[in-house]
Write a protein that holds these residues in place. Structure first.
Motif, PDB file in Angstrom:
ATOM      1  N   LEU A   1      55.007  48.857  39.329  1.00  0.00           N
ATOM      2  CA  LEU A   1      53.741  48.415  39.430  1.00  0.00           C
ATOM      3  C   LEU A   1      53.662  46.779  39.284  1.00  0.00           C
ATOM      4  N   GLU A   2      54.617  46.162  38.535  1.00  0.00           N
ATOM      5  CA  GLU A   2      54.391  44.495  38.549  1.00  0.00           C
ATOM      6  C   GLU A   2      54.634  44.126  39.904  1.00  0.00           C
ATOM      7  N   ALA A   3      55.594  44.843  40.597  1.00  0.00           N
ATOM      8  CA  ALA A   3      56.060  44.409  42.011  1.00  0.00           C
ATOM      9  C   ALA A   3      54.806  44.544  42.985  1.00  0.00           C
ATOM     10  N   GLU A   4      54.087  45.790  43.063  1.00  0.00           N
ATOM     11  CA  GLU A   4      53.174  46.018  43.646  1.00  0.00           C
ATOM     12  C   GLU A   4      51.995  45.025  43.400  1.00  0.00           C
ATOM     13  N   CYS A   5      51.756  44.872  42.177  1.00  0.00           N
ATOM     14  CA  CYS A   5      50.459  43.898  41.760  1.00  0.00           C
ATOM     15  C   CYS A   5      50.754  42.422  42.401  1.00  0.00           C
ATOM     16  N   LEU A   6      52.180  41.884  42.305  1.00  0.00           N
ATOM     17  CA  LEU A   6      52.338  40.674  42.836  1.00  0.00           C
ATOM     18  C   LEU A   6      52.583  40.813  44.214  1.00  0.00           C
ATOM     19  N   ARG A   7      52.848  41.657  44.980  1.00  0.00           N
ATOM     20  CA  ARG A   7      52.667  41.988  46.255  1.00  0.00           C
ATOM     21  C   ARG A   7      51.195  42.013  46.933  1.00  0.00           C
TER      22      ARG A   7
ATOM     23  N   ASP B   1      41.245  44.952  45.552  1.00  0.00           N
ATOM     24  CA  ASP B   1      42.571  45.008  45.134  1.00  0.00           C
ATOM     25  C   ASP B   1      42.904  46.229  44.262  1.00  0.00           C
ATOM     26  N   TRP B   2      41.966  46.299  43.232  1.00  0.00           N
ATOM     27  CA  TRP B   2      42.065  47.288  42.260  1.00  0.00           C
ATOM     28  C   TRP B   2      42.127  48.604  42.829  1.00  0.00           C
ATOM     29  N   ARG B   3      41.254  48.950  43.802  1.00  0.00           N
ATOM     30  CA  ARG B   3      41.292  50.184  44.306  1.00  0.00           C
ATOM     31  C   ARG B   3      42.769  50.467  45.007  1.00  0.00           C
TER      32      ARG B   3
ATOM     33  N   TRP C   1      45.355  37.663  32.047  1.00  0.00           N
ATOM     34  CA  TRP C   1      45.999  36.994  31.236  1.00  0.00           C
ATOM     35  C   TRP C   1      46.676  35.786  31.932  1.00  0.00           C
ATOM     36  N   GLY C   2      47.303  36.202  33.074  1.00  0.00           N
ATOM     37  CA  GLY C   2      48.261  35.349  34.054  1.00  0.00           C
ATOM     38  C   GLY C   2      47.278  34.468  34.819  1.00  0.00           C
ATOM     39  N   GLY C   3      46.103  34.717  34.981  1.00  0.00           N
ATOM     40  CA  GLY C   3      45.170  33.848  35.827  1.00  0.00           C
ATOM     41  C   GLY C   3      45.167  34.277  37.200  1.00  0.00           C
ATOM     42  N   ARG C   4      45.408  35.658  37.683  1.00  0.00           N
ATOM     43  CA  ARG C   4      45.358  35.856  38.681  1.00  0.00           C
ATOM     44  C   ARG C   4      44.134  36.631  39.248  1.00  0.00           C
ATOM     45  N   ALA C   5      43.507  36.192  40.281  1.00  0.00           N
ATOM     46  CA  ALA C   5      42.169  36.652  40.746  1.00  0.00           C
ATOM     47  C   ALA C   5      42.425  37.893  41.579  1.00  0.00           C
TER      48      ALA C   5
ATOM     49  N   PRO D   1      48.093  37.394  44.883  1.00  0.00           N
ATOM     50  CA  PRO D   1      49.135  36.114  44.697  1.00  0.00           C
ATOM     51  C   PRO D   1      48.470  35.152  43.645  1.00  0.00           C
ATOM     52  N   ALA D   2      49.740  34.611  43.180  1.00  0.00           N
ATOM     53  CA  ALA D   2      49.562  33.552  42.128  1.00  0.00           C
ATOM     54  C   ALA D   2      48.286  32.803  42.269  1.00  0.00           C
TER      55      ALA D   2
END
Length: 161
Positions: free
Chosen positions: A110-116, A56-58, A47-51, A119-120
């Motif tokens: 989890l949010e912090a890990e995803c953002l790390r 990355d998902w692994r 939803w936030g447009g992050r690729a 990248p935006a």
């Protein structure tokens, strides 16, 4: 209206109560052994447009797995066992509160890990692709039936945010 810098917890608090979302997530958890927190994070990132790549998902899934196996899973199993054994209603409620508290705590981590890791960017919102990659990252093959469920979740996740 949510903005693209909305936190994962705020996004989830708006998404989860929508009609059909909770039941769909629980079906994916119970029937496909998928981690609900990861599915919610996939919706949020898409939803936030992050690729993000499957790699990355692994990495996100590998990071989440110990918490899921050692904290949330045992709390859920204890709650279900108490209910199944006709256990005390008060104990069931306390276990559910502990489980949900652990999930909310983990959402912030989890949010912090995803953002790390991710990248935006200016990618087009694509919840479905994130959900598919999230499943692959969890080691779950995406059949046509699962893809249809993920499509339904993606539609609910992007509808009127």
């Amino acid at each position: 209206m949510l903005s693209k810098d909305t936190s994962l917890a705020d996004y989830v608090s708006r998404l989860y109560p929508r009609p059909g979302v909770e039941s769909l997530l629980l079906r994916l958890q119970n029937e496909r052994d998928l981690d609900v927190l990861l599915l919610l994070a996939a919706c949020w990132l898409g939803w936030g447009g992050r690729a993000a790549t499957v790699a990355d998902w692994r990495a996100i899934c590998a990071w989440q797995l110990p918490w899921h196996q050692q904290i949330i899973g045992p709390l859920r199993a204890a709650r279900i066992a108490v209910r199944g054994l006709g256990g005390d209603g008060e104990l069931y409620v306390r276990l559910k509160e502990c489980e949900q508290g652990a999930e909310w705590f983990q959402l912030a981590r989890l949010e912090a890990e995803c953002l790390r890791l991710i990248p935006a960017g200016d990618a087009e919102p694509d919840c479905l692709q994130h959900l598919i990659s999230c499943c692959v990252g969890q080691g779950v093959a995406v059949s046509d039936a699962l893809r249809a469920q993920l499509q339904e979740l993606a539609e609910r996740a992007t509808d009127n945010n």
